[in-house]
Design a protein around this motif. Structure first.
Motif, PDB file in Angstrom:
ATOM      1  N   ALA A   1       0.833  -1.206   0.000  1.00 39.47           N
ATOM      2  CA  ALA A   1       0.000   0.000   0.000  1.00 39.47           C
ATOM      3  C   ALA A   1       0.867   1.255   0.000  1.00 39.47           C
ATOM      4  O   ALA A   1       0.540   2.251  -0.666  1.00 39.47           O
ATOM      5  CB  ALA A   1      -0.930  -0.006   1.205  1.00 39.47           C
ATOM      6  N   ILE A   2       1.985   1.216   0.734  1.00 36.11           N
ATOM      7  CA  ILE A   2       2.905   2.359   0.734  1.00 36.11           C
ATOM      8  C   ILE A   2       3.496   2.571  -0.653  1.00 36.11           C
ATOM      9  O   ILE A   2       3.581   3.705  -1.150  1.00 36.11           O
ATOM     10  CB  ILE A   2       4.021   2.144   1.773  1.00 36.11           C
ATOM     11  N   PHE A   3       3.896   1.480  -1.318  1.00 34.17           N
ATOM     12  CA  PHE A   3       4.405   1.589  -2.680  1.00 34.17           C
ATOM     13  C   PHE A   3       3.339   2.143  -3.621  1.00 34.17           C
ATOM     14  O   PHE A   3       3.647   2.914  -4.540  1.00 34.17           O
ATOM     15  CB  PHE A   3       4.881   0.226  -3.183  1.00 34.17           C
ATOM     16  N   ALA A   4       2.088   1.723  -3.408  1.00 37.60           N
ATOM     17  CA  ALA A   4       1.007   2.225  -4.250  1.00 37.60           C
ATOM     18  C   ALA A   4       0.844   3.740  -4.078  1.00 37.60           C
ATOM     19  O   ALA A   4       0.667   4.481  -5.062  1.00 37.60           O
ATOM     20  CB  ALA A   4      -0.300   1.513  -3.907  1.00 37.60           C
ATOM     21  N   LEU A   5       0.908   4.210  -2.840  1.00 33.73           N
ATOM     22  CA  LEU A   5       0.809   5.651  -2.588  1.00 33.73           C
ATOM     23  C   LEU A   5       1.979   6.397  -3.225  1.00 33.73           C
ATOM     24  O   LEU A   5       1.794   7.467  -3.824  1.00 33.73           O
ATOM     25  CB  LEU A   5       0.775   5.912  -1.079  1.00 33.73           C
ATOM     26  N   LEU A   6       3.184   5.817  -3.103  1.00 29.62           N
ATOM     27  CA  LEU A   6       4.354   6.456  -3.705  1.00 29.62           C
ATOM     28  C   LEU A   6       4.258   6.451  -5.234  1.00 29.62           C
ATOM     29  O   LEU A   6       4.671   7.416  -5.895  1.00 29.62           O
ATOM     30  CB  LEU A   6       5.629   5.744  -3.264  1.00 29.62           C
ATOM     31  N   ALA A   7       3.713   5.365  -5.791  1.00 27.22           N
ATOM     32  CA  ALA A   7       3.548   5.297  -7.242  1.00 27.22           C
ATOM     33  C   ALA A   7       2.567   6.358  -7.723  1.00 27.22           C
ATOM     34  O   ALA A   7       2.769   6.984  -8.768  1.00 27.22           O
ATOM     35  CB  ALA A   7       3.063   3.906  -7.650  1.00 27.22           C
ATOM     36  N   LEU A   8       1.508   6.570  -6.966  1.00 30.97           N
ATOM     37  CA  LEU A   8       0.554   7.623  -7.307  1.00 30.97           C
ATOM     38  C   LEU A   8       1.206   9.002  -7.244  1.00 30.97           C
ATOM     39  O   LEU A   8       0.800   9.926  -7.952  1.00 30.97           O
ATOM     40  CB  LEU A   8      -0.647   7.576  -6.354  1.00 30.97           C
ATOM     41  N   ALA A   9       2.226   9.123  -6.401  1.00 28.61           N
ATOM     42  CA  ALA A   9       2.914  10.406  -6.251  1.00 28.61           C
ATOM     43  C   ALA A   9       4.047  10.586  -7.260  1.00 28.61           C
ATOM     44  O   ALA A   9       4.751  11.600  -7.231  1.00 28.61           O
ATOM     45  CB  ALA A   9       3.460  10.541  -4.834  1.00 28.61           C
TER      46      ALA A   9
ATOM     47  N   ALA B   1       2.141   3.936 -13.955  1.00 27.26           N
ATOM     48  CA  ALA B   1       2.378   4.860 -15.064  1.00 27.26           C
ATOM     49  C   ALA B   1       1.723   4.363 -16.345  1.00 27.26           C
ATOM     50  O   ALA B   1       1.248   5.159 -17.172  1.00 27.26           O
ATOM     51  CB  ALA B   1       3.880   5.044 -15.273  1.00 27.26           C
ATOM     52  N   ALA B   2       1.683   3.038 -16.523  1.00 31.44           N
ATOM     53  CA  ALA B   2       1.121   2.472 -17.749  1.00 31.44           C
ATOM     54  C   ALA B   2      -0.399   2.568 -17.789  1.00 31.44           C
ATOM     55  O   ALA B   2      -0.987   2.814 -18.858  1.00 31.44           O
ATOM     56  CB  ALA B   2       1.559   1.017 -17.892  1.00 31.44           C
ATOM     57  N   PHE B   3      -1.055   2.386 -16.655  1.00 25.68           N
ATOM     58  CA  PHE B   3      -2.516   2.303 -16.643  1.00 25.68           C
ATOM     59  C   PHE B   3      -3.215   3.608 -16.248  1.00 25.68           C
ATOM     60  O   PHE B   3      -4.345   3.849 -16.683  1.00 25.68           O
ATOM     61  CB  PHE B   3      -2.979   1.194 -15.683  1.00 25.68           C
ATOM     62  N   LEU B   4      -2.566   4.424 -15.441  1.00 25.93           N
ATOM     63  CA  LEU B   4      -3.262   5.618 -14.954  1.00 25.93           C
ATOM     64  C   LEU B   4      -3.269   6.716 -16.009  1.00 25.93           C
ATOM     65  O   LEU B   4      -2.241   6.985 -16.648  1.00 25.93           O
ATOM     66  CB  LEU B   4      -2.592   6.144 -13.693  1.00 25.93           C
TER      67      LEU B   4
ATOM     68  N   PRO C   1      -6.386  11.061 -13.114  1.00 25.67           N
ATOM     69  CA  PRO C   1      -7.294  10.001 -12.648  1.00 25.67           C
ATOM     70  C   PRO C   1      -8.362  10.541 -11.708  1.00 25.67           C
ATOM     71  O   PRO C   1      -8.163  11.587 -11.073  1.00 25.67           O
ATOM     72  CB  PRO C   1      -6.356   9.041 -11.912  1.00 25.67           C
ATOM     73  N   GLU C   2      -9.468   9.833 -11.641  1.00 21.45           N
ATOM     74  CA  GLU C   2     -10.521  10.234 -10.712  1.00 21.45           C
ATOM     75  C   GLU C   2     -10.010  10.148  -9.278  1.00 21.45           C
ATOM     76  O   GLU C   2      -9.217   9.273  -8.936  1.00 21.45           O
ATOM     77  CB  GLU C   2     -11.751   9.337 -10.899  1.00 21.45           C
ATOM     78  N   ARG C   3     -10.513  11.041  -8.447  1.00 17.38           N
ATOM     79  CA  ARG C   3      -9.954  11.177  -7.097  1.00 17.38           C
ATOM     80  C   ARG C   3     -10.168   9.918  -6.255  1.00 17.38           C
ATOM     81  O   ARG C   3      -9.331   9.596  -5.404  1.00 17.38           O
ATOM     82  CB  ARG C   3     -10.574  12.398  -6.405  1.00 17.38           C
ATOM     83  N   TRP C   4     -11.249   9.180  -6.475  1.00 16.97           N
ATOM     84  CA  TRP C   4     -11.502   8.004  -5.642  1.00 16.97           C
ATOM     85  C   TRP C   4     -10.461   6.907  -5.859  1.00 16.97           C
ATOM     86  O   TRP C   4     -10.248   6.063  -4.978  1.00 16.97           O
ATOM     87  CB  TRP C   4     -12.911   7.466  -5.877  1.00 16.97           C
ATOM     88  N   LEU C   5      -9.762   6.958  -7.004  1.00 16.57           N
ATOM     89  CA  LEU C   5      -8.717   5.968  -7.253  1.00 16.57           C
ATOM     90  C   LEU C   5      -7.538   6.127  -6.287  1.00 16.57           C
ATOM     91  O   LEU C   5      -6.840   5.154  -5.993  1.00 16.57           O
ATOM     92  CB  LEU C   5      -8.213   6.077  -8.687  1.00 16.57           C
ATOM     93  N   PHE C   6      -7.327   7.332  -5.791  1.00 15.55           N
ATOM     94  CA  PHE C   6      -6.219   7.569  -4.868  1.00 15.55           C
ATOM     95  C   PHE C   6      -6.447   6.856  -3.532  1.00 15.55           C
ATOM     96  O   PHE C   6      -5.505   6.661  -2.760  1.00 15.55           O
ATOM     97  CB  PHE C   6      -6.024   9.069  -4.645  1.00 15.55           C
TER      98      PHE C   6
END
Length: 214
Positions: free
Chosen positions: A52-60, A139-142, A146-151
């Motif tokens: 989950a931490i990696f996911a948050l960092l990937a979003l950032a 990076a490939a899919f987003l 992106p819509e805010r709920w995805l975050f």
């Protein structure tokens, strides 16, 4: 592509990656066998939190950072490699120790669970290849916006996938038959598992050395 399709695509790809054997699999299975089912499940929870931490960092924008800031990626590889090698040496050194009793005191169980949770998080976060994979997938899919709920949905989805898969691993390897079979070959299995982790750690360190700017 709709936001639901994006969510399912990313989570599905992460699941495939989680199911591929690696340091996390070695750690969770070994923890479940050598300590307890509870400790194994705690390690699985740690994998989910790390994911989950990696996911948050990937979003950032983790992928862009690691690609553009070379020294950060090199440092990440060196630290991650050193940590994996350290874990491997600990497992190797414990190969000759007897398998502990299946049931220990309540206090010992609680302490082992918290320790396993921390080690699970650290192991997940120590792998720079996982960081790049997460960054590349996002990076490939987003889309650009992106819509805010995805975050919120993406880190939660990644947590469920990572923790869920490794919980299955912990449950399987903490069962009576796998534990008994491990006990009969503990010295061999531990040395193989330790050697694998040390090898992965050394490989990361050597990769970082080769990538070092001249």
């Amino acid at each position: 592509m709709s936001s639901i399709a994006i969510l399912l695509s990313i989570v599905g790809t992460v699941l495939i990656g989680a199911m591929s054997p690696g340091p996390s699999f070695v750690l969770v299975s070994h923890t479940a066998i050598i300590r307890s089912r509870r400790a194994g499940l705690a390690a699985a929870l740690g994998m989910g939190i790390g994911g989950a931490i990696f996911a948050l960092l990937a979003l950032a924008g983790l992928h862009a950072l690691l690609v553009r800031v070379e020294w950060a990626y090199l440092l990440f590889k060196l630290l991650g490699g050193a940590y994996l090698a350290y874990l491997g040496v600990r497992i190797w050194r414990g190969a000759s120790l007897p398998l502990p009793p299946e049931r220990a005191g309540r206090v010992d169980h609680a302490a082992a669970a918290w320790k396993s949770l921390a080690v699970g998080i650290a192991t997940q976060l120590s792998n720079p290849k996982t960081a790049l994979v997460y960054g590349s997938i996002f990076a490939a899919f987003l889309p650009a916006a992106p819509e805010r709920w995805l975050f919120t949905a993406l880190p939660l989805g990644v947590f469920v996938v990572e923790a869920g898969w490794y919980a299955v691993v912990a449950l399987v390897f903490s069962a009576e038959r796998p534990r008994a079979a491990y006990g009969r070959a503990k010295h061999v299995v531990d040395r193989i598992a330790g050697a694998v982790l040390v090898g992965l750690g050394v490989r990361l360190i050597l990769d970082a050395v080769r990538m070092r700017p001249v």
